[in-house]
Each structure stands twice: as structure tokens, then as C-alpha cells.
Design a protein around this motif. Structure first.
Motif, short mmCIF file in Angstrom:
data_model
loop_
_atom_site.label_atom_id
_atom_site.label_comp_id
_atom_site.label_asym_id
_atom_site.label_seq_id
_atom_site.Cartn_x
_atom_site.Cartn_y
_atom_site.Cartn_z
N MET A 12 112.48 -80.71 -0.83
CA MET A 12 111.34 -79.81 -1.06
C MET A 12 110.85 -80.02 -2.50
N ASN A 13 109.53 -80.16 -2.67
CA ASN A 13 108.97 -80.30 -4.01
C ASN A 13 109.05 -78.96 -4.76
N ASP A 14 109.46 -79.08 -6.07
CA ASP A 14 109.56 -77.87 -6.90
C ASP A 14 108.19 -77.59 -7.52
N VAL A 15 107.36 -76.89 -6.81
CA VAL A 15 105.99 -76.61 -7.25
C VAL A 15 105.93 -75.20 -7.82
N GLN A 16 105.44 -75.12 -9.08
CA GLN A 16 105.33 -73.81 -9.74
C GLN A 16 104.03 -73.16 -9.33
N PRO A 17 104.07 -71.88 -8.98
CA PRO A 17 102.84 -71.18 -8.59
C PRO A 17 101.79 -71.26 -9.69
N SER A 18 100.53 -71.44 -9.26
CA SER A 18 99.44 -71.58 -10.23
C SER A 18 99.30 -70.35 -11.10
N GLY A 19 99.61 -69.16 -10.56
CA GLY A 19 99.49 -67.94 -11.35
C GLY A 19 100.41 -67.95 -12.56
N THR A 20 101.63 -68.50 -12.37
CA THR A 20 102.58 -68.58 -13.48
C THR A 20 102.06 -69.50 -14.57
N THR A 21 101.47 -70.65 -14.15
CA THR A 21 100.91 -71.61 -15.11
C THR A 21 99.78 -70.99 -15.91
N ASP A 22 98.91 -70.24 -15.25
CA ASP A 22 97.79 -69.60 -15.93
C ASP A 22 98.27 -68.60 -16.97
N LEU A 23 99.33 -67.83 -16.62
CA LEU A 23 99.86 -66.84 -17.56
C LEU A 23 100.48 -67.52 -18.80
N ALA A 24 101.17 -68.64 -18.55
CA ALA A 24 101.78 -69.37 -19.67
C ALA A 24 100.72 -69.93 -20.60
N ALA A 25 99.63 -70.47 -20.01
CA ALA A 25 98.54 -71.01 -20.83
C ALA A 25 97.86 -69.90 -21.62
N LEU A 26 97.68 -68.75 -20.98
CA LEU A 26 97.05 -67.62 -21.65
C LEU A 26 97.90 -67.13 -22.82
N ALA A 27 99.23 -67.06 -22.57
CA ALA A 27 100.14 -66.61 -23.62
C ALA A 27 100.11 -67.58 -24.80
N ALA A 28 100.06 -68.90 -24.50
CA ALA A 28 100.01 -69.90 -25.56
C ALA A 28 98.71 -69.79 -26.36
N GLY A 29 97.61 -69.54 -25.63
CA GLY A 29 96.32 -69.38 -26.30
C GLY A 29 96.30 -68.17 -27.22
N ILE A 30 96.90 -67.06 -26.75
CA ILE A 30 96.95 -65.85 -27.57
C ILE A 30 97.79 -66.09 -28.82
N GLU A 31 98.89 -66.83 -28.65
CA GLU A 31 99.75 -67.11 -29.80
C GLU A 31 99.03 -67.96 -30.84
N ARG A 32 98.26 -68.97 -30.36
CA ARG A 32 97.50 -69.81 -31.30
C ARG A 32 96.44 -68.98 -32.03
N THR A 33 95.80 -68.08 -31.29
CA THR A 33 94.77 -67.22 -31.90
C THR A 33 95.39 -66.32 -32.95
#
Length: 308
Positions: free
Chosen positions: A1-22
Motif C-alpha cells: 500500500m502506498n503511504d500517501v499523506q492526506p492533502s489536508g495535512t500537507t496544506d496545514l504544514a505549508a500554512l504553519a511554515a508560511g506563518i513561521e516565515r512571516t
């Protein structure tokens, strides 16, 4: 089975990274703003200064009746601002005056040559009244405040028409401080202007008197037709050295040595003493002669430094 991460989790991680950079960027910006020096500028209505100082010291507003040491007075204003705004740097002094066809007089040319001073000219009408000066003050004050070039503005004037300039600068976050000259038996600044500014300060007779000399009848005639002959640069330089030698003898080497760290500048009170002593020796006024004032200081410093 492919280990596919839910897209919602990826979006939250990107958002958190963006907030940290800001947050990191804002932290750096705030740190830079906190360490950036404040800046102040002075806006001087020369017509007001001449009239108010003349009235206070000599009892008349007629410019031809007295001589104003504009250079010394400007330096005194700069020194006072340096004391009040201790953590701020001076942008420049704006000197607003009137002239026919906006052509500089000899006196205005000398003032324009002073360091950190910019002369701005309005017109003079047939009654020798300034026209256009208030609009120049408003334009400069508003522009500098809008571009965050200044944090504090010193306004030396008294006309009610300047209220709009104060409001405009304050609208962009600048603080405006009104300075004036003491008026014998009344006020020479409009009340609406006093109500609008962030602070107000008045200079008394003791502050103004050293910079004003009443003209004699002959000097009055010279002022009306043109200036009399001034001493040569060599004479003035020699007198500067002579005063330095006299002070070394009278006041001692330690007193004079305390001036050395300030070279090429002299404290305002000492500079005024030097001017008064030199004029007594030369038997000629150097007030209004910015070039000769500099030569006088050069002669003074050359002798002092030659002794150390």
C-alpha cells in the motif's frame, strides 16, 4: 500500500511554515525599527523670527534697524533641539523667507551656505509682506512626514495658516513642536496653532539678545543701500588666533583642552564669546558674514591645536 499523506495535512504544514516565515520577517523588521534613530527637522519662518526677535530686543520689527546673527541663532536652535531630542538626528533646518522675484539677497545667500540649512523663498509684495511661505512650509512638512523622513518637526512661526501644515504632518504620524519668541505684553502666535501642536516652547530675552545688534544711524543707511566693507580673511584669521592665545593665558590650558574633542565645532556659548571678542578687536560686525565666521573659527582652532 502506498503511504500517501492526506492533502489536508500537507496544506496545514505549508500554512504553519508560511506563518513561521512571516513571524520571523516581522521580528527582524521590528528589531530594525527599534534600533533605527529618530530624525527631526526644523521649519523656521524667518519673517516671524525677525519681527519677533526685533520687537523683543530692540522694540521694532524693522529689519533695517537691527542686525540679526542668523547663523548664531540657527546654531542655537540646533543645539536646543539636540538637547531635547537626545536620541534623534537632525535632517536639516529649513529657513523660509521672502525675496523679490525669489532672488536671494546677500544675507540669504550666506544663510544658504550654512551646513544642514536649506533656504526656501517665497515672494515679497510691494508692502514687503511675505507671500507663499506658509504653502512652502506645509508642502515640505507634509512631504517629509508622509515619507517617514522625520519623526519630530520643530516649527518656529506663529501664523494661524500653519495649522493645516501641523494637521497634515500629524496625520502621517509625526509629532510637531511649536517654538516661539517671547512677546512683550502679549502673544505673537495664533491660539489655534498653539492648540494643535504636540508641545510648545518660548525663548526669552536672555536667549535672543546675544544674536541681535541695534544699528546706528550710519549702519542703518548702509543696510538700506548695501553693506560696508568687511575685514579681510587674513585679518579675521589673525584675530581668531589672537583670541585663542588670550583665552589660553586667562583661562588655562585645561579649559581650552576641553574644547578639542568637539573640533571643528565650538559650543554655542563659546562660539558667541569668540564672535563678540573678535568684533571688539576688529571694530566691525561679523554677524551675517558666514564665510568670515568660519575663517574666525579656523584661526582660533589653528592656534589651539598648535599648542597641543
Amino acid at each position: 500500500m502506498n503511504d500517501v499523506q492526506p492533502s489536508g495535512t500537507t496544506d496545514l504544514a505549508a500554512l504553519a511554515a508560511g506563518i513561521e516565515r512571516t513571524n520571523d520577517l516581522l521580528t527582524r523588521v521590528l528589531a530594525e525599527v527599534a534600533t533605527s534613530p529618530s530624525t527631526h527637522a526644523a521649519f523656521v519662518d524667518a519673517g516671524y523670527v525677525y519681527a519677533a526677535v526685533g520687537k523683543l530686543v530692540t522694540g521694532t520689527e524693522d529689519r533695517k534697524s537691527f542686525e540679526l546673527d542668523a547663523e548664531g541663532l540657527i546654531e542655537a536652535f540646533i543645539d536646543k533641539a539636540r538637547t531635547i531630542f537626545a536620541d534623534s538626528r537632525l535632517l536639516r533646518v529649513y529657513w523660509y523667507d521672502g525675496a523679490r522675484r525669489r532672488i536671494h539677497t546677500q544675507e540669504q545667500q550666506r544663510i544658504a551656505e550654512l551646513p544642514d540649512v536649506k533656504v526656501r523663498l517665497g515672494n515679497l509684495n510691494a508692502n514687503n509682506q511675505q507671500k507663499g511661505v506658509d504653502s512652502l512650509i506645509r508642502s515640505d512638512l507634509e512631504s517629509l512626514a508622509r515619507h517617514r523622513a522625520i519623526s519630530d518637526a520643530v516649527l518656529i512661526g506663529g501664523d494661524e495658516d500653519l495649522v493645516s501644515a501641523v494637521e497634515a504632518a500629524q496625520g502621517y504620524g509625526a509629532r510637531v513642536h511649536l517654538w516661539g519668541i517671547e512677546a512683550p505684553g502679549g502673544r505673537n502666535q495664533a491660539e489655534p496653532l498653539l492648540w494643535e501642536v504636540d508641545s510648545a516652547r518660548t525663548f526669552d530675552l536672555a536667549f535672543c539678545k546675544p544674536y541681535v545688534t541695534r544699528r546706528t544711524g550710519a549702519e542703518y543707511a548702509e543696510a538700506a543701500t548695501g553693506e560696508g566693507p568687511a575685514p579681510s580673511r587674513e585679518e579675521v584669521r589673525f584675530v581668531g588666533a589672537r583670541v585663542a592665545a588670550q583665552w589660553l593665558s586667562e583661562r588655562g590650558r585645561e579649559w581650552v583642552a576641553e574644547l578639542l574633542p568637539g573640533h571643528p565645532y565650538l559650543p554655542g556659548t563659546v562660539d558667541q564669546e569668540l564672535l563678540t571678542a573678535a568684533e571688539a578687536l576688529l571694530r566691525h560686525s561679523l554677524r551675517g558674514h558666514a564665510d568670515l565666521r568660519r575663517v574666525l573659527r579656523d584661526g582660533f582652532w589653528e592656534h589651539v591645536q598648535g599648542q597641543y
